[in-house]
Design a protein around this motif. Structure first.
Motif, PDB file in Angstrom:
ATOM      1  N   VAL A 175      23.812  86.881 -21.228  1.00 44.93           N
ATOM      2  CA  VAL A 175      22.499  86.292 -20.939  1.00 44.93           C
ATOM      3  C   VAL A 175      22.397  84.910 -21.576  1.00 44.93           C
ATOM      4  O   VAL A 175      21.966  83.932 -20.941  1.00 44.93           O
ATOM      5  CB  VAL A 175      21.365  87.200 -21.463  1.00 44.93           C
ATOM      6  CG1 VAL A 175      20.010  86.574 -21.195  1.00 44.93           C
ATOM      7  CG2 VAL A 175      21.460  88.589 -20.835  1.00 44.93           C
ATOM      8  N   LEU A 176      22.819  84.809 -22.839  1.00 49.39           N
ATOM      9  CA  LEU A 176      22.769  83.529 -23.540  1.00 49.39           C
ATOM     10  C   LEU A 176      23.749  82.531 -22.928  1.00 49.39           C
ATOM     11  O   LEU A 176      23.442  81.340 -22.805  1.00 49.39           O
ATOM     12  CB  LEU A 176      23.082  83.735 -25.022  1.00 49.39           C
ATOM     13  CG  LEU A 176      22.921  82.495 -25.929  1.00 49.39           C
ATOM     14  CD1 LEU A 176      21.518  81.931 -25.817  1.00 49.39           C
ATOM     15  CD2 LEU A 176      23.240  82.857 -27.372  1.00 49.39           C
ATOM     16  N   VAL A 177      24.924  83.016 -22.522  1.00 54.53           N
ATOM     17  CA  VAL A 177      25.917  82.142 -21.889  1.00 54.53           C
ATOM     18  C   VAL A 177      25.369  81.564 -20.580  1.00 54.53           C
ATOM     19  O   VAL A 177      25.516  80.375 -20.291  1.00 54.53           O
ATOM     20  CB  VAL A 177      27.233  82.904 -21.617  1.00 54.53           C
ATOM     21  CG1 VAL A 177      28.167  82.083 -20.736  1.00 54.53           C
ATOM     22  CG2 VAL A 177      27.921  83.249 -22.938  1.00 54.53           C
ATOM     23  N   TYR A 178      24.702  82.409 -19.786  1.00 56.16           N
ATOM     24  CA  TYR A 178      24.133  81.965 -18.502  1.00 56.16           C
ATOM     25  C   TYR A 178      23.052  80.898 -18.726  1.00 56.16           C
ATOM     26  O   TYR A 178      23.043  79.861 -18.066  1.00 56.16           O
ATOM     27  CB  TYR A 178      23.555  83.167 -17.759  1.00 56.16           C
ATOM     28  CG  TYR A 178      22.877  82.803 -16.460  1.00 56.16           C
ATOM     29  CD1 TYR A 178      23.619  82.407 -15.345  1.00 56.16           C
ATOM     30  CD2 TYR A 178      21.486  82.848 -16.349  1.00 56.16           C
ATOM     31  CE1 TYR A 178      22.997  82.060 -14.160  1.00 56.16           C
ATOM     32  CE2 TYR A 178      20.851  82.513 -15.161  1.00 56.16           C
ATOM     33  CZ  TYR A 178      21.612  82.120 -14.068  1.00 56.16           C
ATOM     34  OH  TYR A 178      20.988  81.778 -12.897  1.00 56.16           O
ATOM     35  N   ILE A 179      22.169  81.158 -19.680  1.00 57.68           N
ATOM     36  CA  ILE A 179      21.103  80.194 -19.982  1.00 57.68           C
ATOM     37  C   ILE A 179      21.701  78.898 -20.522  1.00 57.68           C
ATOM     38  O   ILE A 179      21.252  77.796 -20.186  1.00 57.68           O
ATOM     39  CB  ILE A 179      20.112  80.809 -20.992  1.00 57.68           C
ATOM     40  CG1 ILE A 179      19.366  81.984 -20.356  1.00 57.68           C
ATOM     41  CG2 ILE A 179      19.119  79.765 -21.488  1.00 57.68           C
ATOM     42  CD1 ILE A 179      18.526  82.767 -21.333  1.00 57.68           C
ATOM     43  N   THR A 180      22.733  79.024 -21.352  1.00 56.59           N
ATOM     44  CA  THR A 180      23.407  77.842 -21.903  1.00 56.59           C
ATOM     45  C   THR A 180      24.019  76.983 -20.801  1.00 56.59           C
ATOM     46  O   THR A 180      23.944  75.753 -20.833  1.00 56.59           O
ATOM     47  CB  THR A 180      24.501  78.269 -22.894  1.00 56.59           C
ATOM     48  OG1 THR A 180      23.909  79.017 -23.953  1.00 56.59           O
ATOM     49  CG2 THR A 180      25.226  77.065 -23.472  1.00 56.59           C
ATOM     50  N   ARG A 181      24.609  77.655 -19.801  1.00 54.86           N
ATOM     51  CA  ARG A 181      25.240  76.919 -18.692  1.00 54.86           C
ATOM     52  C   ARG A 181      24.200  76.138 -17.888  1.00 54.86           C
ATOM     53  O   ARG A 181      24.426  74.969 -17.532  1.00 54.86           O
ATOM     54  CB  ARG A 181      25.979  77.918 -17.783  1.00 54.86           C
ATOM     55  CG  ARG A 181      26.718  77.280 -16.629  1.00 54.86           C
ATOM     56  CD  ARG A 181      27.759  76.310 -17.100  1.00 54.86           C
ATOM     57  NE  ARG A 181      28.525  75.758 -15.998  1.00 54.86           N
ATOM     58  CZ  ARG A 181      29.223  74.643 -16.062  1.00 54.86           C
ATOM     59  NH1 ARG A 181      29.257  73.958 -17.187  1.00 54.86           N
ATOM     60  NH2 ARG A 181      29.899  74.210 -15.026  1.00 54.86           N
TER      61      ARG A 181
END
Length: 584
Positions: A175-181
């Motif tokens: 979830v954090l990786v997706y938002i970071t991207r």
């Protein structure tokens, strides 16, 4: 050209500049590895301390592990110091090399390049854009490598300690990786706009400050102020957009991190209450540190990737200039050690753009030691001839010869050393009069400068200034009058002892006293030296060996002053009569 989200080719090109600093480069990587290991070791030691020594109340073991944690913390601090220091040091050395290469490349451009390249933009590329490249290494690449290594080592420790709690953390990470991207993509676009607006602002401010006299003379302060407000507003909006994205992303990232920590405490706490031996209080203590060490780098990677992206965008702009080979002057191989001064233009055609030829088949011959004058209306092509003789521009067709040698075959530096030119618009650097005369040429002594100044009658004027030859004329020579600047420029040309002397409108904007000085000096310096004088004031060129009359890019008349005056309805006679009538 806009940079890609991550341009691998561009990145490899930047990394090539690390080759002279390989030891430092690998040293930074080594300290990044050590830093990640020491950082992950502290929470693990904390777990051991809580479970094996605090719970059983073992004071001796507690002191031992606290000491071990202190040593690890010291090693982590030293690794952090060397990692940060060497990464920044490496970045500064790399941009030093790139900036040197860029400036050298700019020096090699033809004048045509500077005709369409805004000065403010070149300043931005040479200063702030290159500084941004350094952040690829100090805030981007190595920080990302360090964070990724730290996350990998932390995950290894976490799985080793308690794989059940670790899977809770793993499930939250996508979830954090997706938002970071998403954040990274938005910021890349925003930073591109920021760099554009910075370049626009630099260009605008540089031009207005340079042309402040025109702004004030024509009462354009209010107009230019409104223009600046508009540019400043666009710059402000570009930065506000980056602030907005940061304001959204980081709170969301903090919420995800806190919720994950809460889930771990809840899950682990229930298992401890149920008597589960696979989860301990030490696990919960260490996981509060591990989650921060895992999520904070993941959250910061987006910010550091943005720093690297800004550096990549800046590098892309800098390399655009370095790749501009079409505007680089092609150097010859023949050394012009001393020129006799025989000049020949053979059917020379030239244009500043593709629309209209400025010179239309010029054929001109100047013999050794002659003084010729070129006259004509503004835009006739007089100064263009001088620009081509110095190879500031390349001709479209035809050829130019000096001493029967095509000027394209001369080594550029040696050719220009043999030609001295005094322009109408004199440029002086913010430096002393002596340095402006010699241009810091170590081969020209102060004694030679003083002797030359005495010969042409400039010495007295210079000695009246505070500090004499060490007087600082400030930026563009604002502390001197236009006539005084012309005298300095004339002396600059004289001390270089050129084979060919060019005076381009050199007496068109000076007072009668300065003109008298230059007229006397002209007689001395032009004697037995090929000289070309371009002038609007015809009284200054009546003694020339030959006068060339130009109109609309062509030579329309040629002869001495007396010969040209005998031509009834001739171009030169009409020009002379009209100017004489105005002056009388």
């Amino acid at each position: 050209m806009q940079a890609k989200a991550f341009d691998t080719h561009l990145f490899k090109r930047i990394l090539k500049y690390t080759k002279p600093y390989k030891k430092r480069y690998y040293g930074v990587v080594m300290f990044a590895i050590l830093l990640s290991v020491f950082a992950a070791l502290r929470p693990y030691l904390l777990k051991q301390t809580v479970d094996d020594y605090i719970a059983p109340k073992d004071e001796h073991g507690l002191l031992l592990y606290i000491s071990m944690m202190g040593i690890v913390l010291l090693l982590e601090t030293l690794s952090q110091f060397y990692f940060v220091y060497w990464a920044n040091w490496l970045g500064q050395d790399i941009i030093k090399d790139i900036r040197t290469k860029l400036f050298q490349h700019i020096l090699s451009f033809r004048m045509k390049y500077f005709d369409h390249a805004p000065v403010g933009q070149l300043v931005t590329r040479s200063v702030s854009d290159i500084e941004q490249i350094a952040r690829i290494f100090s805030q981007g690449l190595f920080m990302i490598i360090s964070d990724i290594l730290k996350m990998l080592v932390v995950l290894i420790f976490m799985f080793y300690m308690n794989w059940r709690l670790t899977w809770i953390v793993i499930l939250a990470m996508p979830v954090l990786v997706y938002i970071t991207r998403i954040f990274q993509r938005k910021m890349q676009v925003a930073f591109e706009e920021v760099r554009n607006q910075v370049a626009n602002m630099n260009t605008f401010v540089q031009e207005r400050v340079t042309g402040m006299k025109i702004v004030q003379l024509f009462n354009r302060e209010a107009i230019e102020y409104e223009k600046f407000k508009d540019i400043n507003q666009k710059h402000n909006k570009a930065w506000i957009k980056t602030i907005l994205y940061n304001s959204i992303f980081f709170p969301i990232a903090d919420i995800i991190s806190s919720l994950t920590l809460g889930a771990v405490i809840l899950y682990g706490g229930f298992h401890i209450l149920d008597g589960d031996k696979f989860t301990t209080f030490g696990d919960l203590f260490s996981y509060t540190m591990f989650i921060g060490m895992l999520f904070n780098p993941l959250r910061q990677i987006a910010d550091k990737f943005n720093e690297m992206q800004m550096g990549m965008i800046a590098a892309n702009r800098v390399f655009d200039i370095l790749d501009s080979d079409k505007d680089v002057q092609k150097d010859g191989t023949v050394i012009a050690s001393h020129l006799k001064g025989n000049i020949r233009f053979e059917n020379v055609v030239f244009s500043y753009n593709d629309k209209e030829n400025v010179l239309k088949g010029i054929n001109l011959k100047v013999n050794e030691g002659e003084t010729i004058a070129i006259v004509g209306a503004t835009g006739a092509g007089k100064s263009t001839i001088i620009n081509l003789l110095n190879r500031f521009y390349e001709i479209n067709s035809g050829a130019i010869y000096i001493d029967e040698q095509n000027i394209n075959e001369f080594q550029m530096e040696s050719l220009r050393q043999q030609i001295a030119i005094v322009l109408q618009d004199v440029f002086l650097f913010a430096d002393t009069i002596h340095n402006n005369i010699t241009l810091n040429n170590p081969n020209i002594s102060r004694e030679a400068v003083i002797e030359a100044a005495k010969k042409i009658g400039v010495h007295k004027f210079i000695k009246t200034l505070p500090g004499g030859y060490d007087y600082d004329v400030k930026e563009r020579g604002v502390m001197l009058s236009s006539g005084q600047r012309q005298l300095i420029a004339f002396l600059r040309a004289y001390v270089n002892n050129p084979s060919i002397l060019i005076l381009d409108e050199a007496t068109s904007s000076i007072d009668s006293y300065s003109e008298e000085l230059i007229q006397k000096a002209t007689e001395k310096i032009t004697k037995n030296r090929t000289s070309i004088i371009i002038a609007h004031r015809l009284a200054t060129i009546v003694n020339a060996n030959k006068i060339i009359v130009m109109d609309k890019g062509q030579i329309v008349e040629e002869g001495t002053h007396q010969e040209l005056l005998k031509r009834e309805q001739g171009y030169y006679k009409n020009l002379y009569d009209s100017q004489f009538a105005l002056e009388s």
